[in-house]
Design an enzyme around this catalytic site. Sequence first.
Site, mmCIF file in Angstrom:
data_model
loop_
_atom_site.group_PDB
_atom_site.id
_atom_site.type_symbol
_atom_site.label_atom_id
_atom_site.label_comp_id
_atom_site.label_asym_id
_atom_site.label_seq_id
_atom_site.Cartn_x
_atom_site.Cartn_y
_atom_site.Cartn_z
ATOM 1 N N GLU A 116 1.526 7.650 4.054
ATOM 2 C CA GLU A 116 1.502 9.197 4.623
ATOM 3 C C GLU A 116 0.684 9.221 5.700
ATOM 4 O O GLU A 116 0.798 9.742 6.722
ATOM 5 C CB GLU A 116 1.149 10.244 3.434
ATOM 6 C CG GLU A 116 2.197 10.000 2.269
ATOM 7 C CD GLU A 116 1.972 11.131 1.337
ATOM 8 O OE1 GLU A 116 2.454 12.380 1.481
ATOM 9 O OE2 GLU A 116 1.083 10.723 0.440
ATOM 10 N N GLU A 136 3.843 6.044 -6.061
ATOM 11 C CA GLU A 136 3.834 7.490 -6.484
ATOM 12 C C GLU A 136 4.987 7.593 -7.609
ATOM 13 O O GLU A 136 4.752 7.831 -8.768
ATOM 14 C CB GLU A 136 4.234 8.515 -5.399
ATOM 15 C CG GLU A 136 3.050 8.837 -4.609
ATOM 16 C CD GLU A 136 3.077 7.921 -3.509
ATOM 17 O OE1 GLU A 136 3.676 6.884 -3.451
ATOM 18 O OE2 GLU A 136 2.413 8.398 -2.475
HETATM 19 C C1 1HE Z 1 -8.038 1.834 -6.190
HETATM 20 C C2 1HE Z 1 -6.817 2.219 -5.510
HETATM 21 C C3 1HE Z 1 -6.441 3.673 -5.485
HETATM 22 C C4 1HE Z 1 -7.132 -0.179 -5.583
HETATM 23 N N1 1HE Z 1 -7.295 4.452 -6.234
HETATM 24 N N2 1HE Z 1 -8.853 2.747 -6.785
HETATM 25 N N3 1HE Z 1 -1.661 4.071 -4.614
HETATM 26 C C5 1HE Z 1 -1.417 3.199 -5.568
HETATM 27 O O1 1HE Z 1 -0.690 3.231 -6.653
HETATM 28 C C6 1HE Z 1 -1.827 1.584 -4.978
HETATM 29 C C7 1HE Z 1 -2.756 0.963 -6.087
HETATM 30 N N4 1HE Z 1 -3.273 -0.011 -5.769
HETATM 31 C C8 1HE Z 1 -2.985 -1.475 -5.705
HETATM 32 O O2 1HE Z 1 -1.567 -1.280 -5.872
HETATM 33 C C9 1HE Z 1 -3.658 -2.645 -5.365
HETATM 34 O O3 1HE Z 1 -4.937 -2.183 -5.496
HETATM 35 C C10 1HE Z 1 -3.422 -2.956 -3.808
HETATM 36 C C11 1HE Z 1 -1.932 -3.735 -3.507
HETATM 37 C C12 1HE Z 1 -3.549 -1.851 -2.579
HETATM 38 C C13 1HE Z 1 -4.631 -4.005 -3.480
HETATM 39 O O4 1HE Z 1 -4.449 -5.165 -4.399
HETATM 40 P P1 1HE Z 1 -5.777 -6.019 -4.606
HETATM 41 O O5 1HE Z 1 -5.378 -7.054 -5.650
HETATM 42 O O6 1HE Z 1 -6.384 -6.386 -3.240
HETATM 43 O O7 1HE Z 1 -6.885 -5.141 -5.014
HETATM 44 P P2 1HE Z 1 -7.300 -4.478 -6.667
HETATM 45 O O8 1HE Z 1 -7.745 -5.620 -7.459
HETATM 46 O O9 1HE Z 1 -5.894 -3.991 -7.151
HETATM 47 O O10 1HE Z 1 -8.202 -3.146 -6.419
HETATM 48 C C14 1HE Z 1 -9.595 -3.612 -5.990
HETATM 49 C C15 1HE Z 1 -10.269 -2.489 -6.374
HETATM 50 O O11 1HE Z 1 -9.883 -1.193 -5.747
HETATM 51 C C16 1HE Z 1 -10.107 -2.153 -8.073
HETATM 52 O O12 1HE Z 1 -11.214 -1.402 -8.630
HETATM 53 P P3 1HE Z 1 -12.375 -2.273 -9.266
HETATM 54 O O13 1HE Z 1 -13.604 -1.306 -9.476
HETATM 55 O O14 1HE Z 1 -11.733 -2.738 -10.441
HETATM 56 O O15 1HE Z 1 -12.816 -3.540 -8.416
HETATM 57 C C17 1HE Z 1 -8.993 -0.970 -7.881
HETATM 58 O O16 1HE Z 1 -8.996 -0.210 -9.086
HETATM 59 C C18 1HE Z 1 -9.339 -0.173 -6.723
HETATM 60 N N5 1HE Z 1 -8.395 0.702 -6.130
HETATM 61 N N6 1HE Z 1 -6.213 1.005 -5.021
HETATM 62 C C19 1HE Z 1 -8.254 4.204 -6.617
HETATM 63 N N7 1HE Z 1 -5.241 3.993 -4.983
HETATM 64 C C20 1HE Z 1 -1.615 12.851 -1.324
HETATM 65 S S1 1HE Z 1 -0.555 12.311 -2.308
HETATM 66 C C21 1HE Z 1 -0.616 10.418 -2.436
HETATM 67 C C22 1HE Z 1 -0.342 9.948 -3.573
HETATM 68 C C23 1HE Z 1 -0.570 8.323 -3.665
HETATM 69 O O17 1HE Z 1 -1.125 7.783 -2.719
HETATM 70 S S2 1HE Z 1 -0.176 7.374 -5.236
HETATM 71 C C24 1HE Z 1 -0.436 5.964 -4.886
HETATM 72 C C25 1HE Z 1 -1.753 5.586 -4.893
#
Ligand code: 1HE
Length: 262
Positions: A116, A136
């Site tokens: 976005e 989402e």
């Molecule tokens: C997060 C977030 C997040 C990572 N919010 N903490 N977005 C998503 O659903 C995407 C979610 N993220 C992923 O699918 C993956 O993290 C990635 C593909 C982006 C990257 O993968 P990777 O293997 O490099 O990293 P990871 O191990 O998944 O994440 C590293 C850390 O970042 C981990 O935290 P930790 O404390 O365990 O180290 C994750 O929890 C954290 N992390 N993404 C919070 N999004 C205005 S409305 C918009 C609506 C949306 O955007 S919904 C889609 C949200």
Amino acid sequence: MPIHSTDISLSLQGASSEIAVITLNRPAKRNALNDGLILALRDIFQAMPHGVRAAVIHGSGDHFCAGLDLSELSERDAGQGLHHSRMWHSALECVQYGPVPVVAALHGAVVGGGLELASTCHIRVADESAFFALPEGSRGIFVGGGGSVRIPRLIGAARMADMMFTGRVYKAPEAERIGLTQYLVPQGTALEKAMELAARIAQNAPLTNYALMHALPRIAEQPADQGYLTEAMMAAIAQSDPEAKSRVRAFLEGRAAKVNKE
Ligand code: 1HE
């Protein structure tokens, strides 16, 4: 200008500090967008330093942006959700209809709210590592940062719905083919290419850039007869600017570059 978040930074680059480089700086959380970061982004565009002519947004670490910070989502009720989405809208409007054109340099994840944000920018440059998704759908939520308005204008509602229905992920080459990104560059070079484009944009007459940012998208949404009139008025204003007159004179006197097909 103070920036009220350590998760985002601004640096001025270029010979005359004319390019604002905005870095999402939360790599441990894949640059997930929390409220403080979104508000700081708004503040940067509302108080862009004088003399800036173009901006670049990029992410530190291995990804552009993992979207909304999901850890902030869990406790919101419907009313708070509505106001939260409207807060994103007003912040991202400051980027799209702000003071200067914005180039997004994309790599790794460009997902959810990250897509976005990217779709708010005027030009997208993706390197070969970039991948685009709208998770989402699988999280049980909907886009809330203007994605349902902006993304269909790039790729059509059917493709966006497919991304959300099925979790379809577009890798960079296909993303370029369908129009999610205008440029596709080798891995690790998106920022360099974005800076090159921003430097080029910064040389345009400011009124031309203003017309492209503020008039063109509105004309594109108008019925044709209104669009022609808006175009004519914008053209008249741009032509009457001394900057336009001196640029046209420079070409006619052989002092300006020709269109170069190379
Ligand atoms: C997060 C977030 C997040 C990572 N919010 N903490 N977005 C998503 O659903 C995407 C979610 N993220 C992923 O699918 C993956 O993290 C990635 C593909 C982006 C990257 O993968 P990777 O293997 O490099 O990293 P990871 O191990 O998944 O994440 C590293 C850390 O970042 C981990 O935290 P930790 O404390 O365990 O180290 C994750 O929890 C954290 N992390 N993404 C919070 N999004 C205005 S409305 C918009 C609506 C949306 O955007 S919904 C889609 C949200």
